[in-house]
Design an enzyme around this catalytic site. Structure first.
Site, PDB file in Angstrom:
ATOM      1  N   SER A 160       0.844  -1.186   0.000  1.00 20.73           N
ATOM      2  CA  SER A 160       0.000   0.000   0.000  1.00 20.73           C
ATOM      3  C   SER A 160       0.890   1.251   0.000  1.00 20.73           C
ATOM      4  CB  SER A 160      -0.955  -0.038   1.194  1.00 20.73           C
ATOM      5  OG  SER A 160      -1.997   0.875   1.055  1.00 20.73           O
ATOM      6  N   ARG A 229     -12.076   6.139   9.523  1.00 23.87           N
ATOM      7  CA  ARG A 229     -11.531   4.784   9.519  1.00 23.87           C
ATOM      8  C   ARG A 229     -12.537   3.775   8.965  1.00 23.87           C
ATOM      9  NH1 ARG A 229      -7.175   1.712   8.866  1.00 23.87           N
ATOM     10  NH2 ARG A 229      -7.103  -0.104  10.234  1.00 23.87           N
ATOM     11  N   ASP A 324      -8.234  -6.834  -5.135  1.00 26.58           N
ATOM     12  CA  ASP A 324      -7.932  -5.492  -4.609  1.00 26.58           C
ATOM     13  C   ASP A 324      -8.553  -4.448  -5.534  1.00 26.58           C
ATOM     14  OD1 ASP A 324      -6.860  -3.132  -3.642  1.00 26.58           O
ATOM     15  OD2 ASP A 324      -4.780  -3.828  -3.648  1.00 26.58           O
ATOM     16  N   HIS A 357      -7.655  -5.550  -0.702  1.00 21.39           N
ATOM     17  CA  HIS A 357      -6.409  -4.814  -0.485  1.00 21.39           C
ATOM     18  C   HIS A 357      -5.660  -5.336   0.737  1.00 21.39           C
ATOM     19  CE1 HIS A 357      -3.573  -1.569  -0.814  1.00 21.39           C
ATOM     20  NE2 HIS A 357      -3.861  -1.127   0.391  1.00 21.39           N
ATOM     21  N   ASP A 358      -6.385  -5.756   1.749  1.00 25.17           N
ATOM     22  CA  ASP A 358      -5.752  -6.239   2.980  1.00 25.17           C
ATOM     23  C   ASP A 358      -5.025  -7.566   2.807  1.00 25.17           C
ATOM     24  OD1 ASP A 358      -6.028  -4.287   4.849  1.00 25.17           O
ATOM     25  OD2 ASP A 358      -7.720  -5.194   5.914  1.00 25.17           O
TER      26      ASP A 358
END
Length: 390
Positions: A160, A229, A324, A357-358
């Site tokens: 990232s 968040r 992602d 993405h994680d």
């Protein structure tokens, strides 16, 4: 007595601090301002070999910090954020390599940032903290590496925003590293990515407790930072992973509440993530770091990515994940194409993960094997001895 390590763990670790750029030798920033003194919080794992050639710099993402592996005490509930890849026999093998991870400038986990005391005023910087860029983050990291007497890194690696830093290292300091491993990243943030970051920043700045960034010692802008968040966290997941993890399961009830409370598991999860984030992250740091991500564009100033990477000498391993949608694989492929056109040595792997993405934080299998083999080949060709032989 020495502590007993968990299998494959680096064990108990210690946060360290490095301070530099003392006035009148402040560090110049891309925005035109200067910053100093600067403190970087960092951790190290493994052993530096005799010729200081086995060092790897690990680069964290937006909400990360220098605590990449191990635990600070036996009572710690969770280890560092990349613990599944760092340790004896893991991808970043501490029996072979010396790992370094520092908290970026602008951060809030020990490095100089908006919550730090401005020596000119004796108060927290707040929004008087200068704007920073990914290039500035890397400039500070170079000073940390210099302080350790390391002339050239075996590799830099991160996912990232950490991948952005890995790209910047390879382009701005080609003589200072042998390999670069950018994971789940991009050469420039898309308009969609900028849009999500802006919504998060507005959520923070519109919180009544934000007070133009002067909230230190007062009620924190908890609602705004928590919402930022929650918004961001949605972009780190994928549709598949949310179906797998939550589906449409209800939270602690058998039927809808017919109100605006929490009905679904996914709602509860996001609220938990938002609340937990407020307890460990500074709202001003969130503003500054997301803006640095927005500003990142490796192709500048020429506007040509091919031109930007032309002088890179590092061997690249670029990894993306099919699910992602924040930094989709096509963005990694754009980097790969520019490197190939420029004749730079690059290996590209697109992993079929469901975690969005994680995935770079969660995937322990295929990604780890790819990194393990890549680093072993790079170290062998460079004649780098393992740290255990120091």
């Amino acid at each position: 007595m020495p502590h007993r390590k968990e299998p494959g763990s680096v064990g108990l670790v210690e946060k360290k601090f490095f301070t530099f750029a003392e006035p009148p030798h402040e560090m110049p920033l891309d925005c035109g301002a200067k910053l100093g003194p600067i403190t970087l919080a960092y951790e190290t794992y493994g052993t530096l070999n005799r010729d200081r050639s086995n060092a790897i710099l690990l680069l964290h993402a937006l909400s990360g910090d220098c605590h990449a592996a191990g635990r600070y005490s036996r009572e710690d509930k969770y280890p560092g954020w990349w613990d599944n890849t760092i340790g004896p026999g893991k991808a970043f093998d501490t029996n072979r390599y010396f790992l370094i991870c520092s908290n970026v400038i602008g951060g809030c986990q020990g490095s100089t940032g908006p919550a730090s005391i401005n020596p000119a005023t004796g108060r927290e910087y707040g929004l008087s903290f200068p704007m920073i860029t990914v290039r500035d983050m890397v400039r500070a990291q170079v000073r940390l590496i210099d302080s350790m007497g390391i002339d050239r890194l075996l590799a830099v690696a991160g996912g990232s925003m950490g991948g952005m830093q890995a790209l910047r290292w390879a382009v701005s300091y080609p003589d200072r590293l042998i390999a670069s491993i950018p994971i789940a990243t991009t050469s420039k943030l898309s308009p969609q990515g900028i849009a999500f970051n802006e919504v998060g920043r507005v959520a923070i700045m519109e919180d009544p407790n934000f007070r133009d960034g002067e909230y230190y010692g007062k009620e924190l802008p908890r609602a705004g930072l928590s919402l930022a968040r929650m918004i961001g966290h949605i972009t780190y997941l994928s549709d598949d992973s949310m179906h797998e993890k939550f589906g449409r399961k209800l939270r602690g009830k058998k039927s809808f509440g017919f109100d605006f409370g929490v009905d679904f598991e996914v709602e509860s999860y996001l609220r938990h993530k938002g609340g937990a984030f407020v307890d460990r992250f500074d709202a001003n740091s969130y503003l500054y770091i997301t803006k640095a991500i927005d500003y990142f564009d490796l192709s500048l100033p020429s506007g040509s990515l091919v031109e930007a990477v032309r002088d890179a000498t590092a061997k690249f391993l670029i990894i993306s994940f099919k699910s992602d949608w924040l930094y989709p694989p096509y963005q990694s492929r754009e980097i790969v194409k520019a490197l190939m056109v420029s004749g730079v040595d690059v290996t590209y792997c697109e992993i079929d993960s469901r975690y969005g993405h994680d995935a770079f934080l969660l995937d322990e299998g295929e990604m780890s094997k790819i990194i393990t083999n890549f680093l072993a080949n790079v170290a062998a060709k460079a004649g780098v001895a393992a740290g255990a032989s120091a």
